[in-house]
Each structure stands twice: as C-alpha cells, then as structure tokens.
Design an enzyme around this catalytic site. Sequence first.
Site, PDB file in Angstrom:
ATOM      1  N   ASP A  94       0.620  -2.058 -11.584  1.00  0.00           N
ATOM      2  CA  ASP A  94       0.374  -0.570 -12.121  1.00  0.00           C
ATOM      3  C   ASP A  94       0.282   0.428 -10.680  1.00  0.00           C
ATOM      4  O   ASP A  94       1.428   1.377 -10.510  1.00  0.00           O
ATOM      5  CB  ASP A  94      -1.456  -0.006 -12.599  1.00  0.00           C
ATOM      6  CG  ASP A  94      -1.886  -1.624 -11.588  1.00  0.00           C
ATOM      7  OD1 ASP A  94      -1.977  -1.632 -10.487  1.00  0.00           O
ATOM      8  OD2 ASP A  94      -3.281  -1.411 -11.894  1.00  0.00           O
ATOM      9  N   ASP A  97      -1.230   0.101  -3.694  1.00  0.00           N
ATOM     10  CA  ASP A  97      -2.168   1.078  -2.915  1.00  0.00           C
ATOM     11  C   ASP A  97      -1.904   0.202  -1.462  1.00  0.00           C
ATOM     12  O   ASP A  97      -1.546   0.938  -0.723  1.00  0.00           O
ATOM     13  CB  ASP A  97      -3.547   0.686  -2.976  1.00  0.00           C
ATOM     14  CG  ASP A  97      -4.937   1.335  -2.879  1.00  0.00           C
ATOM     15  OD1 ASP A  97      -4.869   2.073  -2.008  1.00  0.00           O
ATOM     16  OD2 ASP A  97      -5.941   1.411  -3.233  1.00  0.00           O
ATOM     17  N   THR A  98      -3.086  -0.618  -0.826  1.00  0.00           N
ATOM     18  CA  THR A  98      -3.403  -1.416   0.053  1.00  0.00           C
ATOM     19  C   THR A  98      -1.263  -2.161   0.277  1.00  0.00           C
ATOM     20  O   THR A  98      -1.078  -2.140   1.649  1.00  0.00           O
ATOM     21  CB  THR A  98      -3.974  -2.090   0.815  1.00  0.00           C
ATOM     22  OG1 THR A  98      -3.594  -3.147  -0.585  1.00  0.00           O
ATOM     23  CG2 THR A  98      -5.307  -1.134   1.210  1.00  0.00           C
ATOM     24  N   GLY A  99      -1.306  -2.326  -0.729  1.00  0.00           N
ATOM     25  CA  GLY A  99       0.308  -3.406  -0.900  1.00  0.00           C
ATOM     26  C   GLY A  99      -0.004  -4.756  -0.658  1.00  0.00           C
ATOM     27  O   GLY A  99       0.513  -5.765  -0.265  1.00  0.00           O
ATOM     28  N   THR A 101      -2.176  -7.458  -2.942  1.00  0.00           N
ATOM     29  CA  THR A 101      -1.851  -7.469  -3.403  1.00  0.00           C
ATOM     30  C   THR A 101      -0.394  -8.781  -3.950  1.00  0.00           C
ATOM     31  O   THR A 101       0.048  -9.582  -3.715  1.00  0.00           O
ATOM     32  CB  THR A 101      -2.671  -6.743  -5.048  1.00  0.00           C
ATOM     33  OG1 THR A 101      -3.582  -6.405  -4.680  1.00  0.00           O
ATOM     34  CG2 THR A 101      -2.597  -7.232  -6.060  1.00  0.00           C
ATOM     35  N   LEU A 102       0.173  -7.303  -3.886  1.00  0.00           N
ATOM     36  CA  LEU A 102       2.183  -7.266  -3.717  1.00  0.00           C
ATOM     37  C   LEU A 102       2.468  -8.256  -2.586  1.00  0.00           C
ATOM     38  O   LEU A 102       3.406  -8.762  -3.600  1.00  0.00           O
ATOM     39  CB  LEU A 102       2.623  -5.878  -4.124  1.00  0.00           C
ATOM     40  CG  LEU A 102       2.250  -5.509  -5.570  1.00  0.00           C
ATOM     41  CD1 LEU A 102       2.884  -3.922  -6.175  1.00  0.00           C
ATOM     42  CD2 LEU A 102       2.954  -6.507  -6.798  1.00  0.00           C
ATOM     43  N   LYS A 125       0.713   4.709  -3.134  1.00  0.00           N
ATOM     44  CA  LYS A 125      -0.448   6.326  -3.129  1.00  0.00           C
ATOM     45  C   LYS A 125       0.620   6.731  -2.282  1.00  0.00           C
ATOM     46  O   LYS A 125       1.210   5.799  -0.481  1.00  0.00           O
ATOM     47  CB  LYS A 125      -1.130   5.130  -2.467  1.00  0.00           C
ATOM     48  CG  LYS A 125      -2.206   5.493  -4.101  1.00  0.00           C
ATOM     49  CD  LYS A 125      -3.910   5.179  -3.820  1.00  0.00           C
ATOM     50  CE  LYS A 125      -4.011   5.296  -5.821  1.00  0.00           C
ATOM     51  NZ  LYS A 125      -5.573   5.061  -5.409  1.00  0.00           N
ATOM     52  N   ASP A 153      -8.266   1.136 -14.944  1.00  0.00           N
ATOM     53  CA  ASP A 153      -9.367   1.503 -15.423  1.00  0.00           C
ATOM     54  C   ASP A 153     -10.214   1.955 -14.057  1.00  0.00           C
ATOM     55  O   ASP A 153     -10.266   1.604 -12.898  1.00  0.00           O
ATOM     56  CB  ASP A 153      -9.922   0.251 -16.096  1.00  0.00           C
ATOM     57  CG  ASP A 153     -10.109  -0.882 -15.096  1.00  0.00           C
ATOM     58  OD1 ASP A 153      -9.349  -1.097 -13.610  1.00  0.00           O
ATOM     59  OD2 ASP A 153     -11.205  -1.083 -14.937  1.00  0.00           O
TER      60      ASP A 153
HETATM   61  P1  5GP Z   1      -3.681  -2.844  -2.732  1.00  0.00           P
HETATM   62  O1  5GP Z   1      -3.616  -4.684  -2.727  1.00  0.00           O
HETATM   63  O2  5GP Z   1      -1.983  -2.329  -2.870  1.00  0.00           O
HETATM   64  O3  5GP Z   1      -4.644  -1.899  -2.190  1.00  0.00           O
HETATM   65  O4  5GP Z   1      -4.475  -2.567  -4.698  1.00  0.00           O
HETATM   66  C1  5GP Z   1      -3.800  -2.738  -5.660  1.00  0.00           C
HETATM   67  C2  5GP Z   1      -4.814  -2.648  -7.274  1.00  0.00           C
HETATM   68  O5  5GP Z   1      -6.056  -2.056  -6.369  1.00  0.00           O
HETATM   69  C3  5GP Z   1      -4.050  -2.536  -7.848  1.00  0.00           C
HETATM   70  O6  5GP Z   1      -3.378  -3.634  -8.646  1.00  0.00           O
HETATM   71  C4  5GP Z   1      -5.737  -2.326  -8.078  1.00  0.00           C
HETATM   72  O7  5GP Z   1      -5.865  -3.214  -9.396  1.00  0.00           O
HETATM   73  C5  5GP Z   1      -5.565  -1.797  -7.379  1.00  0.00           C
HETATM   74  N1  5GP Z   1      -5.989  -0.210  -7.629  1.00  0.00           N
HETATM   75  C6  5GP Z   1      -6.025   0.454  -6.256  1.00  0.00           C
HETATM   76  N2  5GP Z   1      -5.965   2.250  -6.519  1.00  0.00           N
HETATM   77  C7  5GP Z   1      -6.316   2.117  -7.528  1.00  0.00           C
HETATM   78  C8  5GP Z   1      -6.495   3.464  -8.538  1.00  0.00           C
HETATM   79  O8  5GP Z   1      -6.348   4.357  -7.693  1.00  0.00           O
HETATM   80  N3  5GP Z   1      -7.007   3.047  -9.776  1.00  0.00           N
HETATM   81  C9  5GP Z   1      -6.946   2.240 -10.130  1.00  0.00           C
HETATM   82  N4  5GP Z   1      -7.411   1.765 -11.398  1.00  0.00           N
HETATM   83  N5  5GP Z   1      -7.282   1.042  -9.694  1.00  0.00           N
HETATM   84  C10 5GP Z   1      -6.340   0.698  -8.667  1.00  0.00           C
HETATM   85 MG    MG Z   2      -4.433  -4.201 -10.130  1.00  0.00          MG
END
Ligand code: 5GP
Ligand code: MG
Length: 172
Positions: A94, A97-99, A101-102, A125, A153
């Site tokens: 979806d 964000d921080t990256g 997870t991917l 983001k 969500d």
């Molecule tokens: P990352 O590992 O890139 O920081 O975060 C990825 C996960 O954090 C996304 O798959 C999502 O589940 C959650 N996340 C990050 N930002 C948002 C946001 O603005 N809204 C929601 N609902 N989930 C987010």
């Molecule tokens: Mg997610």
Amino acid sequence: MRRLIEAPEIQQRVAQLGRQITDDYRGRPLTVIGVLTGSLVLVSDLIRSIELPLRVGMIRASSYAGRTTTGTDVSLDLNLLPEVRSRDVLIVDDVFDTGRTLTAIVERLKTAEAASVRAAVLLWKDRPREMQWTPDYFGFKIPDVFVVGYGLDYNDEHRSLPYVAALEPGDL
Ligand code: 5GP
Ligand code: MG
C-alpha cells in the site's frame, strides 16, 4: 478526514501502472505477491489491468519495535507464499513509508532465488529515509501524513473507502 486522492484518480492511475507493467515484462509470466492486509484493494485492481500470465500470492509482514532503542524489526509470515524460485516477482504494497517492510521482503525473495524482484506501491511518502532502495512503480507521492482508505486502515477501520484520506487530529 481530509480527502487526498479521489477514487477515479486512483482507478486511472492503477490502470496506467498495469499497462506499464504489462509492457515492461513483455509477455513473461509474473508472480504478484501482495503484502497483507493493506495491499488487498490495490492487488485486486492492479492484477485486472496487467495482461500477462499471472500467479498471485500473499505475504504477511509485521514490524515491531526491537529490543534495542534504535530500529524496528520486520517479521515475515511466509506460509502463504508461493514458490518463487526462478520466477519474476512483483511485490505489491500500500505505502512506502520508512521502506523497512519492502526491503525486508525484497531481501527474503532474493534469498529464495527469484529470477527478479520488483516492487509496486500505491503511495510514496515524501519523507527522509535511511535506505537507498526505492520501489520500481508507485501511484502517487503524498506528504508525510497518516492515510486511510483503498486498503489502508486505522485500527481496522476505513479500509473499504474507495478514496485515500488523511486522518486529522480530531479523527484519532
Ligand atoms: P514501512 O515499512 O515502509 O515503514 O511501512 C510500511 C507499512 O506501514 C505499510 O505497509 C502500512 O501497513 C504501514 N503504514 C505506513 N504508513 C501508513 C499510513 O499512513 N497509513 C496506514 N494505514 N498504514 C501505514
Ligand atoms: Mg502494510
């Protein structure tokens, strides 16, 4: 809530991404892997715009604060993952964000000897991050705010909204 991206805009952009992915893989079979649960809506729309022989799998990722004060760990549940060895894989999530997870998923799939690994996200983001890696495909760049809708969500609510909206302090 403040609406950021309306449903028709999303539909149009996702169809465009599907055409781009179709062109890039030139008829090669593709394995699409969605990251549960936020990518559910994007996966279902995107796969219908990709004209390639397609397999679909899902993966669950959860991040949790590590025991150290720095950093967050990502744990992956691979039970639903199809065989990826020697396959071209597109991970779908979806939001970038921080990256963390991917990048964790990409690393894991490379270890599983996928032929190639790319990633597609709906939202990117606009924020500083530690890593060099970025997704290969994205729908929209958004400011660094918390968003819901189109699969995303807040406490399990708002996932089914057809648009993307930013939560405001009064919504929390
Ligand atoms: P990352 O590992 O890139 O920081 O975060 C990825 C996960 O954090 C996304 O798959 C999502 O589940 C959650 N996340 C990050 N930002 C948002 C946001 O603005 N809204 C929601 N609902 N989930 C987010
Ligand atoms: Mg997610």
